[in-house]
Enzyme design. Sequence first.
Site, PDB file in Angstrom:
ATOM      1  N   HIS A 184       0.813  -1.223   0.000  1.00  0.00           N
ATOM      2  CA  HIS A 184       0.000   0.000   0.000  1.00  0.00           C
ATOM      3  C   HIS A 184       0.834   1.254   0.000  1.00  0.00           C
ATOM      4  CE1 HIS A 184      -4.034  -0.874  -0.311  1.00  0.00           C
ATOM      5  NE2 HIS A 184      -3.944  -1.873   0.546  1.00  0.00           N
ATOM      6  N   GLU A 411       7.165 -10.582 -23.219  1.00  0.00           N
ATOM      7  CA  GLU A 411       7.561 -10.631 -21.810  1.00  0.00           C
ATOM      8  C   GLU A 411       8.408 -11.858 -21.531  1.00  0.00           C
ATOM      9  OE1 GLU A 411       4.175  -8.923 -19.209  1.00  0.00           O
ATOM     10  OE2 GLU A 411       3.251 -10.495 -20.414  1.00  0.00           O
ATOM     11  N   ASP A 435       8.251  -8.347 -16.647  1.00  0.00           N
ATOM     12  CA  ASP A 435       8.328  -9.805 -16.780  1.00  0.00           C
ATOM     13  C   ASP A 435       9.497 -10.223 -17.650  1.00  0.00           C
ATOM     14  OD1 ASP A 435       6.384 -11.118 -15.189  1.00  0.00           O
ATOM     15  OD2 ASP A 435       4.841 -10.124 -16.377  1.00  0.00           O
ATOM     16  N   CYS A 482       5.824  -1.121 -22.243  1.00  0.00           N
ATOM     17  CA  CYS A 482       4.847  -0.777 -21.219  1.00  0.00           C
ATOM     18  C   CYS A 482       5.267  -1.239 -19.825  1.00  0.00           C
ATOM     19  CB  CYS A 482       3.463  -1.323 -21.568  1.00  0.00           C
ATOM     20  SG  CYS A 482       3.409  -3.104 -21.622  1.00  0.00           S
TER      21      CYS A 482
HETATM   22  C1  PEP Z   1       5.391  -6.160 -17.567  1.00  0.00           C
HETATM   23  O1  PEP Z   1       5.513  -7.348 -17.265  1.00  0.00           O
HETATM   24  O2  PEP Z   1       6.358  -5.397 -17.813  1.00  0.00           O
HETATM   25  C2  PEP Z   1       4.056  -5.556 -17.663  1.00  0.00           C
HETATM   26  C3  PEP Z   1       3.889  -4.351 -18.152  1.00  0.00           C
HETATM   27  O3  PEP Z   1       3.002  -6.271 -17.186  1.00  0.00           O
HETATM   28  P1  PEP Z   1       2.712  -6.487 -15.616  1.00  0.00           P
HETATM   29  O4  PEP Z   1       3.655  -5.608 -14.842  1.00  0.00           O
HETATM   30  O5  PEP Z   1       1.292  -6.145 -15.410  1.00  0.00           O
HETATM   31  O6  PEP Z   1       3.000  -7.932 -15.457  1.00  0.00           O
HETATM   32 MG    MG Z   2       3.811  -8.640 -17.262  1.00  0.00          MG
END
Ligand code: PEP
Ligand code: MG
Length: 553
Positions: A184, A411, A435, A482
């Site tokens: 949190h 990923e 990931d 992302c």
């Molecule tokens: C990632 O793995 O970089 C990603 C954007 O997805 P998440 O963090 O939701 O696994």
């Molecule tokens: Mg991910």
Amino acid sequence: MSELRGVGIGLGVAQGPVARMAEPLPAPEDVPSTLSPEEEIARVRDAVAVVARELETRGAQAGGLAREVLEAQAMMAEDPTLDQEVLTRTAAGKTGEFAVHDAFARFRDTLAAMGGYLGERAADLDDVAQRVIARLRGLPAPGIPDPGHPFVLVAKDLAPADTALLDLDKVLALVTTDGGPTSHTAILAREKSIVAVVGAAAAKDLADGEIVIVDAAKGVVTASPSDDELSQAQHRADARRTAASAPITPGALADGTAVPLLANLGKPEGAAEAVELGAEGVGLFRTEFLFLSSSQAPTVEQQAKAYTELLNAFPGKKVVVRALDAGADKPLAFLNDAHEENPALGLRGIRSLRASEDILREQLTALQQAQAATQADLWVMAPMIGTVEETEYFTTLCRDYGIKTAGVMVEVPSAALMAEKVLGIADFASIGTNDLTQYTMAADRLLGSVSSFQDPWHPAVLQLIGMTGAAGRTTGKPVGICGEAAADPLLAVVLVGLGATTLSMAPTALADVRATLLKYTRDDAERIAAAALAADGAASARAAAQAAADTVA
Ligand code: PEP
Ligand code: MG
């Protein structure tokens, strides 16, 4: 000076004197009660009700995300299972204080053993127990110190009730010894743009009044800093303030090359702030965040409503929605509730969707409905794609449902290694660096003990990103980023140099990245990326990139 390492939240840097949060109350002793069991349980129920109402009142005052969190905590306090557990103990002659302590601790351990999101809710339960016990003892509830001047708050892990009412004029930064990037403290620090380093175990030795520098970008707390370090930190904090107040322009390099800057969102309610901070669209909408607490799959109607609300906030703009990413750090019982020894390597992402194809089909139906009802440019992608065959499967299904643009997340190293073939089929790729780093470095992203491996600056990770970027160029397909890496301004430049065409991040990171991209041309970015790629480790890659960048500035 000495450096304490943790996980930085955001990119800020701040300095100031430490004020420590009061240590938790000592555990009540297991002595026989002098009251009757009926009197004990009545005292407890009274105290629980008062604490629950207090939490709700705090939530109502704080509003927003804090309100949801505090209301959830109030519900936890009054959970009938917990009440039963306390009753069993008071009936056996225990004191109210001990019964609460013991029953809550048992429940807490169950949550903690689940790990991930639920595991990190364990701290919430501790906080409720502390408040109820303080109430039973007639003591003030544990909470934020007030030294009478601005301070760096150092705590074990902040409970939602504390973070909700932080006085941002007084709290310069947050440092916790426990908790990870999904605690949190981290969630609320991100939401309120508070400089924070979490999970810095050695911060337990910081003393009240000691001056520290909290550097979230590096995930480091510096104790006893030199004057030079203090003035450098001040300089960076000032530069950040200037960047934050700079005019919002579309993301671009110094030579005018467009690099659209997009937002990572988990709820449609975050859209307004993202637009305000200059997001040019959404690069990752994490649909599973809508349903983390559901035991049943969401209906098509529920989903269509949420997606329509999101898309309506971005008329004419690109919005990339990710299909449900269940498993490991994002448990969704309705997609996979099996116990797995290594859930990150288990039935997660596209694998779990495939195993429950009806749920995937319903999600695509809802997405198509939202696409038809709005003006946004909807792109849909699958998480954790590992093979060309999975790419074929997902994009074909999307097209069957009338989704215009269907892509994949890169990923897993195998997807990056096969990027040219993957992009021969998919309309786009989006690299999830969180990931991709976890799987390249074989380091569980939730495990503090291996967090030093979890560094997207590692040249092995950069090489895989470079391969995907090159495949994007060959096939003429967009390749976005992302993961959290896109929010690190210098790394963002490297990513563009490696072929990323868009960058998506938490909206609060947009200003820093926008300002940094404007300093470098495409040639600069490629040169800086090459310097990082040639290094032999994460730290030296960052240093090499910084040195190459310094020759430009
Ligand atoms: C990632 O793995 O970089 C990603 C954007 O997805 P998440 O963090 O939701 O696994
Ligand atoms: Mg991910």
